[in-house]
Write an enzyme that holds these catalytic residues in place. Structure first.
Site, short mmCIF file in Angstrom:
data_model
loop_
_atom_site.label_atom_id
_atom_site.label_comp_id
_atom_site.label_asym_id
_atom_site.label_seq_id
_atom_site.Cartn_x
_atom_site.Cartn_y
_atom_site.Cartn_z
N HIS A 169 16.49 28.06 48.28
CA HIS A 169 18.03 28.93 48.38
C HIS A 169 18.32 28.74 47.09
O HIS A 169 18.02 29.17 46.18
CB HIS A 169 18.85 28.17 49.57
CG HIS A 169 20.08 29.03 49.51
ND1 HIS A 169 20.53 30.14 49.19
CD2 HIS A 169 21.26 28.57 50.36
CE1 HIS A 169 21.61 30.58 49.55
NE2 HIS A 169 22.29 29.47 50.28
N HIS A 214 12.58 37.72 49.00
CA HIS A 214 13.99 37.42 49.82
C HIS A 214 13.87 37.78 51.36
O HIS A 214 13.20 38.88 51.52
CB HIS A 214 15.12 38.50 49.13
CG HIS A 214 16.40 38.04 49.35
ND1 HIS A 214 17.17 38.57 50.56
CD2 HIS A 214 17.31 37.23 48.53
CE1 HIS A 214 18.22 37.70 50.27
NE2 HIS A 214 18.41 36.96 49.23
N ASP A 229 17.61 34.69 41.31
CA ASP A 229 17.21 33.80 40.61
C ASP A 229 16.23 33.73 39.70
O ASP A 229 16.18 32.94 38.83
CB ASP A 229 16.86 32.41 41.69
CG ASP A 229 18.09 32.06 42.33
OD1 ASP A 229 19.10 31.68 41.79
OD2 ASP A 229 17.80 31.74 43.63
#
Ligand code: ACO
Length: 424
Positions: A262, A301, A357
């Protein structure tokens, strides 16, 4: 004709019609027809845990909206505090509302001196995220009135405190890790400027950050502010549904964010790029990922099966930051990795694209943040989202979260005295 599904129990021939409302079917209808038969959904891939009016994602199309506003427009025109207001209250603030909200947040930035003192009890190399989780949990002992979660005014006080104190707590973990004295909040600065001041100020009387870097931090805060029912937000709602105080629930959400799948992923991306070391190693690295030897961090994702819209904005913003601080040498490896993966059948067929990210860590590193601080930088703005969901959950009087399980253990058996147990 209203849309619906028909569920038939083939054991009895009984059927029910379950209407499709807002893209979902009610589990209550299912339970009426099939008492004791549970909907098996590990990881909640197909379960809507709640109804929410905060954030909309269309993962197929790569769309993200806060309260109906496209993330691209908010990123271009808004500020983090304005977005926090929007998430919490449902509408963009007018000038007077924004000034009042900004002033409320600004007056809550200080933390009790004792928080500083127990930070000193951590080991010298404690991970900042581990420290942050503990600091946030400890705040519940400083504000015992926070337990009155049924009072909207009390709730709003804690929400303001958490949004305001998060940068102070975050910067404090860094100052402790680097052996530098703690810097008090400066209420004359904007939210992002104040955070940079608490991070980097040394002996100058007034810290002045480069406006391009202040804007970049504010932009990253906007992009990370909410993302509907992700792992940490779900944690916030689940713990909050037990009517825990918001500090305890927020600490649990921070702990979920700490996980490498995460919020820990941007840290993992930087470590991955560093370990690849050189552009020439990219094809071999991608091949190893395809052979199941690890994952391409910052790719894939649960919801986006398209380019994450936040990644697109961050990729562009990276260049503005690099103009001020110089290019991050890992950028070339990241670009090559993206190009290679996006042209590869393995990633194409699984619809794996860069997520938020993939590029954020490159900006943070170029700005001088240690890799261990990356997830902490994520927790600061996500607090606005956690709080908006917590408030919404309490306003909707949601029941305590209590899923079922499919039991796969031993059938009933008699207790065996220790001397009669098999030696092996
Ligand atoms: N690299 C290589 N293969 C991958 C990756 C990846 N990053 N992500 C998924 N896959 C593959 C899986 O191996 C699987 O392949 P298979 O069907 O041959 O077994 C397939 O794609 C589907 O993957 P799942 O694990 O089922 O996807 P899930 O939705 O459960 O996981 C997750 C999503 C956790 C984000 C995953 O893509 C991942 O681990 N990514 C890397 C970590 C990361 O970047 N996390 C940040 C997410 S964004 C955020 O939290 C802010």
């Amino acid at each position: 004709m209203p849309e619906s599904v028909t569920i038939t129990d083939n054991r009895t021939g009984q059927s029910i019609e379950d209407p499709i409302v807002e893209g979902g079917v009610s589990a209550a209808e299912w339970a009426k027809l099939l008492p004791g038969i549970w909907f098996y959904d590990p990881g909640f891939s197909a379960t809507a845990e709640c109804e929410s009016a905060i954030t909309y994602i269309d993962g197929e199309a790569g769309v993200l909206e806060y309260r109906g506003y496209p993330i691209e427009e908010l990123a271009e025109h808004s500020t983090y505090l304005e977005v926090a207001y929007l998430l919490l209250k449902g509408e963009l603030p007018n000038q007077a509302q924004l000034s009042s909200f900004t002033s409320d947040v600004t007056t809550h930035t200080f933390i009790h001196e004792n928080v500083k003192r127990f930070l000193e009890g951590f080991h010298y190399d404690a991970h900042p995220m581990g420290m942050l989780v503990s600091e946030v949990a400890a705040l519940s002992t400083f504000y015992p009135e926070a337990k009155h979660i049924d009072d909207p005014a009390v709730r709003m006080d804690q929400i303001l405190r958490l949004i305001a104190k998060m940068p102070t707590l975050a910067a404090a973990t860094h100052r402790f890790s680097s052996g530098k004295p703690f810097v008090y909040p400066d209420d004359t600065l904007s939210f992002a400027e104040n955070f940079l001041s608490m991070m980097w100020k040394t002996s100058e009387p007034h810290f002045q950050a480069d406006p391009a870097l202040v804007r970049a931090i504010d932009l990253l805060f906007i992009l990370h502010a909410d993302h509907e029912q992700n792992c940490s937000t779900t944690t916030m709602r689940v713990v909050g549904s037990a009517q825990a105080d918001p500090y305890s629930a927020c600490a649990a959400a921070c702990a979920a964010l700490y996980g490498p799948l995460h919020g820990g992923a941007n840290e993992a991306v930087l470590r991955m790029l560093t370990s690849i070391g050189d552009i020439s190693e990219v094809p071999a690295f991608v091949q190893a990922v395809k052979e199941g030897k690890g994952r391409l961090q910052g790719f894939g994702h649960r919801v986006y099966k398209n380019y994450d819209p936040r990644a697109k904005i961050i990729r562009k913003a990276a260049y503005d930051v690099f103009e001020v601080v110089g290019k991050n040498p890992l950028l070339d490896i990241a670009l090559k990795l993206e190009e290679t993966a996006l042209a590869d059948e393995y990633f194409i067929s699984r619809r794996l694209y860069p997520n938020v990210d993939f590029y954020s860590g490159l900006i943070y590193q170029a700005m001088g943040f240690p890799v261990e601080m990356f997830t902490v930088l994520f927790a600061i703005p996500r607090t606005a989202g956690w709080m908006a969901h917590w408030n919404e959950m309490l306003e909707s009087k949601q029941k305590i979260a209590r899923p079922r399980q499919l039991y796969s253990g031993s059938p009933t058996r008699a207790y065996v005295p220790i001397e009669a147990r098999d030696a092996e």
